[in-house]
Motif scaffolding. Structure first.
Motif, short mmCIF file in Angstrom:
data_model
loop_
_atom_site.label_atom_id
_atom_site.label_comp_id
_atom_site.label_asym_id
_atom_site.label_seq_id
_atom_site.Cartn_x
_atom_site.Cartn_y
_atom_site.Cartn_z
N GLU A 30 0.83 -1.21 0.00
CA GLU A 30 0.00 0.00 0.00
C GLU A 30 0.86 1.25 0.00
O GLU A 30 0.60 2.20 -0.74
CB GLU A 30 -0.93 0.02 1.21
CG GLU A 30 -2.09 -0.93 1.12
CD GLU A 30 -3.00 -0.83 2.33
OE1 GLU A 30 -2.99 0.19 3.03
OE2 GLU A 30 -3.75 -1.80 2.57
N GLN A 31 1.88 1.27 0.84
CA GLN A 31 2.77 2.43 0.91
C GLN A 31 3.52 2.62 -0.40
O GLN A 31 3.65 3.74 -0.89
CB GLN A 31 3.78 2.27 2.05
CG GLN A 31 3.18 2.39 3.42
CD GLN A 31 4.22 2.14 4.51
OE1 GLN A 31 5.35 1.77 4.25
NE2 GLN A 31 3.81 2.34 5.74
N PHE A 32 4.01 1.53 -0.97
CA PHE A 32 4.77 1.61 -2.20
C PHE A 32 3.91 2.12 -3.35
O PHE A 32 4.33 3.01 -4.11
CB PHE A 32 5.40 0.25 -2.55
CG PHE A 32 6.15 0.29 -3.84
CD1 PHE A 32 7.33 1.01 -3.96
CD2 PHE A 32 5.68 -0.39 -4.95
CE1 PHE A 32 8.03 1.05 -5.16
CE2 PHE A 32 6.37 -0.36 -6.15
CZ PHE A 32 7.55 0.37 -6.26
N GLU A 33 2.71 1.58 -3.52
CA GLU A 33 1.84 2.03 -4.61
C GLU A 33 1.48 3.50 -4.46
O GLU A 33 1.44 4.24 -5.45
CB GLU A 33 0.58 1.17 -4.68
CG GLU A 33 0.81 -0.19 -5.28
CD GLU A 33 -0.47 -1.01 -5.44
OE1 GLU A 33 -1.59 -0.43 -5.43
OE2 GLU A 33 -0.35 -2.24 -5.58
N SER A 34 1.22 3.92 -3.24
CA SER A 34 0.89 5.33 -3.01
C SER A 34 2.09 6.22 -3.33
O SER A 34 1.96 7.24 -4.02
CB SER A 34 0.47 5.51 -1.55
OG SER A 34 0.22 6.86 -1.28
N TRP A 35 3.26 5.85 -2.85
CA TRP A 35 4.47 6.62 -3.10
C TRP A 35 4.80 6.66 -4.59
O TRP A 35 5.15 7.71 -5.13
CB TRP A 35 5.62 6.02 -2.29
CG TRP A 35 6.92 6.72 -2.49
CD1 TRP A 35 7.34 7.87 -1.89
CD2 TRP A 35 7.99 6.31 -3.35
NE1 TRP A 35 8.60 8.19 -2.33
CE2 TRP A 35 9.02 7.25 -3.22
CE3 TRP A 35 8.17 5.22 -4.20
CZ2 TRP A 35 10.22 7.15 -3.92
CZ3 TRP A 35 9.36 5.12 -4.90
CH2 TRP A 35 10.36 6.08 -4.75
N ALA A 36 4.66 5.53 -5.27
CA ALA A 36 4.96 5.47 -6.70
C ALA A 36 4.01 6.38 -7.48
O ALA A 36 4.40 6.99 -8.48
CB ALA A 36 4.87 4.03 -7.21
N GLY A 37 2.77 6.48 -7.03
CA GLY A 37 1.82 7.38 -7.67
C GLY A 37 2.22 8.84 -7.56
O GLY A 37 1.85 9.67 -8.39
N LEU A 38 3.02 9.15 -6.55
CA LEU A 38 3.54 10.52 -6.42
C LEU A 38 4.67 10.78 -7.41
O LEU A 38 4.87 11.91 -7.85
CB LEU A 38 4.06 10.77 -4.99
CG LEU A 38 3.01 10.72 -3.89
CD1 LEU A 38 3.67 10.83 -2.53
CD2 LEU A 38 1.98 11.83 -4.07
#
Length: 182
Positions: A30-38
């Motif tokens: 979850e953290q990785f997908e959110s960060w990658a979206g940034l």
């Protein structure tokens, strides 16, 4: 076409490293997908799509823009994944980050009937120990776990069950308040 990033990720930092422990994967994902979206407004969506695929993602048919994007994801995963997780990433040909991510999900996000049953058992018997604002945080986390359970098991967790669990597991000082407001 990707939209420009609105957030300076240098200030935000990066996700934690993932060392290949199944118990930590869901939160890291979850953290990785959110960060990658940034990093790029479309990357998070591509990662989410990749995580749901069963079959390998072919590299050659990708557009030139997607090949650049998948290599970026690969290099980020190489920096974040350690131990067993890094072995999975390194084995992917062509520095294909979306395929590496799909393989990580296939390996560490194992959904079985037994796991769904264990998750349901945890939801039905929460171990809330705190009061006040900390209790509210525990409830928020429990609700997030319910969302994940519903998404992964394809079953609805009934509101009546949520209310009964709240009544049975809420600290004594809050039970009367809940009873009066449900």
């Amino acid at each position: 076409m990707a939209l420009p990033s609105l957030i300076d990720t240098r200030v935000l930092g990066k996700p934690d490293r993932f060392h290949g422990k199944e118990s930590e994967y869901e939160e890291w994902k979850e953290q990785f997908e959110s960060w990658a979206g940034l990093l790029d407004s479309t990357v998070g969506g591509h990662l989410s799509d990749a995580s749901k695929l069963k079959d390998p993602i072919a590299y050659d048919p990708l557009s030139p823009e997607m090949k650049v994007m998948t290599k970026l994801v690969y290099h980020v995963l190489m920096n974040l994944c350690k131990k067993r997780a890094s072995v999975i990433v390194r084995r992917v040909p062509n520095q294909h980050g979306f395929e590496a991510y799909r393989r990580l999900c296939a390996r560490f996000l194992v959904q079985t009937a037994g796991r769904n049953l264990a998750d349901l058992n945890d939801l039905m018997n929460p171990a809330w120990k705190k009061e006040g604002e900390e209790f509210e945080d525990e409830i928020e986390d429990w609700e997030r776990c319910i969302d994940i359970y519903e998404r992964e098991s394809h079953e609805i967790f009934p509101d009546s069950h949520k209310k009964a669990i709240l009544m049975n597991h809420t600290p004594a000082g809050l039970k009367e308040h809940l009873f009066m407001n449900m």
